[in-house]
Design an enzyme around this catalytic site. Structure first.
Site, mmCIF file in Angstrom:
data_model
loop_
_atom_site.group_PDB
_atom_site.id
_atom_site.type_symbol
_atom_site.label_atom_id
_atom_site.label_comp_id
_atom_site.label_asym_id
_atom_site.label_seq_id
_atom_site.Cartn_x
_atom_site.Cartn_y
_atom_site.Cartn_z
ATOM 1 N N TYR A 39 2.603 1.945 16.007
ATOM 2 C CA TYR A 39 3.435 0.784 16.352
ATOM 3 C C TYR A 39 4.908 1.168 16.348
ATOM 4 C CZ TYR A 39 5.047 -4.094 16.170
ATOM 5 O OH TYR A 39 5.654 -5.303 16.435
ATOM 6 N N ASP A 85 -3.530 -5.932 33.028
ATOM 7 C CA ASP A 85 -3.607 -5.040 31.866
ATOM 8 C C ASP A 85 -2.404 -4.111 31.986
ATOM 9 O OD1 ASP A 85 -4.022 -2.970 30.060
ATOM 10 O OD2 ASP A 85 -6.201 -3.143 30.211
ATOM 11 N N SER A 137 10.596 -5.211 17.627
ATOM 12 C CA SER A 137 10.116 -5.596 16.293
ATOM 13 C C SER A 137 11.069 -5.017 15.256
ATOM 14 C CB SER A 137 8.722 -4.981 16.080
ATOM 15 O OG SER A 137 8.300 -5.149 14.755
ATOM 16 N N ALA A 166 6.261 4.138 16.441
ATOM 17 C CA ALA A 166 6.563 5.135 17.481
ATOM 18 C C ALA A 166 6.787 4.434 18.820
ATOM 19 C CB ALA A 166 5.419 6.143 17.582
ATOM 20 N N SER A 167 5.926 3.484 19.137
ATOM 21 C CA SER A 167 6.036 2.804 20.437
ATOM 22 C C SER A 167 7.284 1.931 20.499
ATOM 23 C CB SER A 167 4.789 1.962 20.712
ATOM 24 O OG SER A 167 4.662 0.918 19.760
ATOM 25 N N LYS A 168 7.616 1.284 19.387
ATOM 26 C CA LYS A 168 8.776 0.377 19.405
ATOM 27 C C LYS A 168 10.092 1.168 19.343
ATOM 28 C CE LYS A 168 6.564 -3.685 19.440
ATOM 29 N NZ LYS A 168 6.667 -4.645 20.550
HETATM 30 N N1 LIG Z 1 4.151 -11.911 15.426
HETATM 31 C C1 LIG Z 1 4.946 -11.113 14.739
HETATM 32 O O1 LIG Z 1 5.044 -11.215 13.481
HETATM 33 C C2 LIG Z 1 5.779 -10.092 15.457
HETATM 34 C C3 LIG Z 1 6.789 -9.443 14.713
HETATM 35 C C4 LIG Z 1 7.573 -8.484 15.359
HETATM 36 C C5 LIG Z 1 7.375 -8.200 16.699
HETATM 37 N N2 LIG Z 1 6.392 -8.846 17.395
HETATM 38 C C6 LIG Z 1 6.207 -8.477 18.804
HETATM 39 O O2 LIG Z 1 6.169 -9.626 19.606
HETATM 40 C C7 LIG Z 1 5.427 -9.337 20.800
HETATM 41 C C8 LIG Z 1 4.489 -10.512 21.068
HETATM 42 O O3 LIG Z 1 3.536 -10.584 20.031
HETATM 43 P P1 LIG Z 1 3.005 -11.985 19.487
HETATM 44 O O4 LIG Z 1 3.485 -12.102 18.096
HETATM 45 O O5 LIG Z 1 3.286 -13.049 20.453
HETATM 46 O O6 LIG Z 1 1.432 -11.641 19.392
HETATM 47 P P2 LIG Z 1 0.161 -12.235 20.160
HETATM 48 O O7 LIG Z 1 0.098 -13.708 19.995
HETATM 49 O O8 LIG Z 1 -0.985 -11.421 19.687
HETATM 50 O O9 LIG Z 1 0.479 -11.910 21.690
HETATM 51 C C9 LIG Z 1 0.340 -10.618 22.212
HETATM 52 C C10 LIG Z 1 0.240 -10.703 23.721
HETATM 53 O O10 LIG Z 1 0.106 -9.365 24.244
HETATM 54 C C11 LIG Z 1 -0.904 -9.382 25.236
HETATM 55 N N3 LIG Z 1 -1.511 -8.060 25.399
HETATM 56 C C12 LIG Z 1 -2.062 -7.268 24.450
HETATM 57 N N4 LIG Z 1 -2.589 -6.159 25.020
HETATM 58 C C13 LIG Z 1 -2.352 -6.264 26.364
HETATM 59 C C14 LIG Z 1 -2.666 -5.458 27.491
HETATM 60 N N5 LIG Z 1 -3.313 -4.291 27.384
HETATM 61 N N6 LIG Z 1 -2.281 -5.884 28.718
HETATM 62 C C15 LIG Z 1 -1.620 -7.060 28.855
HETATM 63 N N7 LIG Z 1 -1.290 -7.872 27.828
HETATM 64 C C16 LIG Z 1 -1.663 -7.483 26.599
HETATM 65 C C17 LIG Z 1 -1.920 -10.413 24.717
HETATM 66 O O11 LIG Z 1 -2.670 -10.956 25.799
HETATM 67 P P3 LIG Z 1 -4.202 -10.594 26.183
HETATM 68 O O12 LIG Z 1 -4.923 -10.298 24.913
HETATM 69 O O13 LIG Z 1 -4.666 -11.826 26.875
HETATM 70 O O14 LIG Z 1 -4.092 -9.422 27.096
HETATM 71 C C18 LIG Z 1 -0.986 -11.488 24.186
HETATM 72 O O15 LIG Z 1 -0.593 -12.353 25.223
HETATM 73 C C19 LIG Z 1 4.709 -8.023 20.557
HETATM 74 O O16 LIG Z 1 5.333 -7.008 21.311
HETATM 75 C C20 LIG Z 1 4.895 -7.765 19.073
HETATM 76 O O17 LIG Z 1 4.979 -6.388 18.783
HETATM 77 C C21 LIG Z 1 5.586 -9.781 16.797
#
Ligand SMILES: NC(=O)c1ccc[n+]([C@@H]2O[C@H](COP(=O)([O-])OP(=O)(O)OC[C@H]3O[C@@H](n4cnc5c(N)ncnc54)[C@H](OP(=O)(O)O)[C@@H]3O)[C@@H](O)[C@H]2O)c1
Length: 284
Positions: free
Chosen positions: A157, A65, A144, A159-161
């Site tokens: 979101y 986590d 992002s 703010a964090s990014k």
């Molecule tokens: N998809 C989009 O459209 C998009 C666009 C812009 C940016 N992004 C960025 O891309 C990155 C990856 O997102 P994704 O699109 O691949 O989404 P996703 O499929 O929902 O994957 C998110 C990952 O984060 C992990 N996670 C969440 N909370 C966590 C915690 N407390 N501790 C450890 N792991 C945690 C989840 O795993 P568990 O739940 O198993 O912990 C999962 O593996 C993110 O940073 C997101 O902001 C995505």
């Protein structure tokens, strides 16, 4: 980039249980890398590890986590204990909480979002740095579009990014003599579980059915996003902006008011409308 550019490289991928992180882990494994995969869901990680091994890579499952500093430290230590070194840290863990700022019933979800998206990156980077410095390693952060251009309805979101930018821009300069590179990736829409996992003001996930509503046949796949990310990583590029990110970043500098108006029309008004419709559906 050669097909096995990352062969024998030791890589930590956070957020590896799904989406972009999983796609990165699999592509690295196909290249013969040794990947330590981290997220909370153990079963998912075991499945990803099995796929990595089938593709010819080595995989270490480290349930983590990222909001817990001790677990981030253990992730780095276990990786180095298992593989003897660390070459690349990829921070892909992330989530979004969506609502108007004053609709959140309290600030717990705001803080949690910042903890996952920002502090997790700080923790992992801090403990990885000594090892990365030994090998002229690489750091990659999956930010992002919302990390370059503020999106209303997404204040935690964004703010964090945005915080990731401040942190890693600073670090990149501190690392300039060490040979360690920092690559920032700013994806636009990518078809993953991200939108299904998106939380509303009451911490309720949107769910798979509504999450999929966002995607069309043209939406970028996680595999494509991972491929672009690995090429940029290999070349030690500073940053990659996807979709309209480049244009939006320029508009932010040249015509910020126009950009605000565009974002309100294209993003805020539809987001509010969708949320109201969903609330009405829940009540009926
Ligand atoms: N998809 C989009 O459209 C998009 C666009 C812009 C940016 N992004 C960025 O891309 C990155 C990856 O997102 P994704 O699109 O691949 O989404 P996703 O499929 O929902 O994957 C998110 C990952 O984060 C992990 N996670 C969440 N909370 C966590 C915690 N407390 N501790 C450890 N792991 C945690 C989840 O795993 P568990 O739940 O198993 O912990 C999962 O593996 C993110 O940073 C997101 O902001 C995505």
């Amino acid at each position: 980039m050669k097909a096995d550019a990352f062969r024998d490289q030791v890589v930590i991928v956070t957020g590896a249980s799904s989406g972009i992180g999983k796609a990165l882990a699999l592509q690295l494994a196909r290249q013969g890398a040794k990947v330590a995969i981290a997220a909370r869901r153990l079963e998912r990680l075991e499945e990803v590890a099995a796929e990595c091994r089938a593709l010819g890579g080595e995989a270490l499952v480290v349930p983590t986590d990222v909001t817990d500093e001790t677990q981030c430290k253990a992730l780095v230590e276990k990786t180095v204990a298992a593989f003897g070194r660390l070459d690349l840290l990829i921070y892909s863990a992330g989530l979004a909480a969506t609502a108007l700022f004053d609709e959140f019933p309290d600030l717990k979800l705001f803080q949690y979002t910042v903890n996952v998206n920002f502090y997790g990156a700080v923790f992992c980077t801090y403990y990885a740095m000594p090892y990365l410095k030994q090998n002229k390693g690489r750091i990659v952060a999956i930010s992002s579009l919302g990390g370059k251009v503020a999106l209303p309805y997404n204040s935690p979101y964004c703010a964090s990014k945005f915080a990731l930018d401040g942190f890693y821009y600073s670090l990149r300069m501190e690392l300039y003599q060490s040979g360690v590179s920092v690559t920032m990736i700013y994806p636009y829409w990518v078809a993953t579980e991200f939108h299904a996992a998106q939380l509303n003001k009451d911490s309720v996930p949107r769910g798979a059915a509504r999450g999929q509503d966002y995607y069309t046949a043209k939406t970028m796949t996680a595999e494509r996003c991972a491929k672009i990310t690995l090429q940029a990583t290999y070349k030690r590029r500073r940053e990659v902006l996807m979709g309209p990110g480049g244009l939006a970043a320029w508009l932010r500098v040249l015509a910020p008011r126009l950009l605000d108006r565009l974002v309100i029309k294209v993003f805020l008004e539809p987001a509010i409308r969708r949320a109201r419709e969903a609330q009405a559906k829940e009540k009926s």
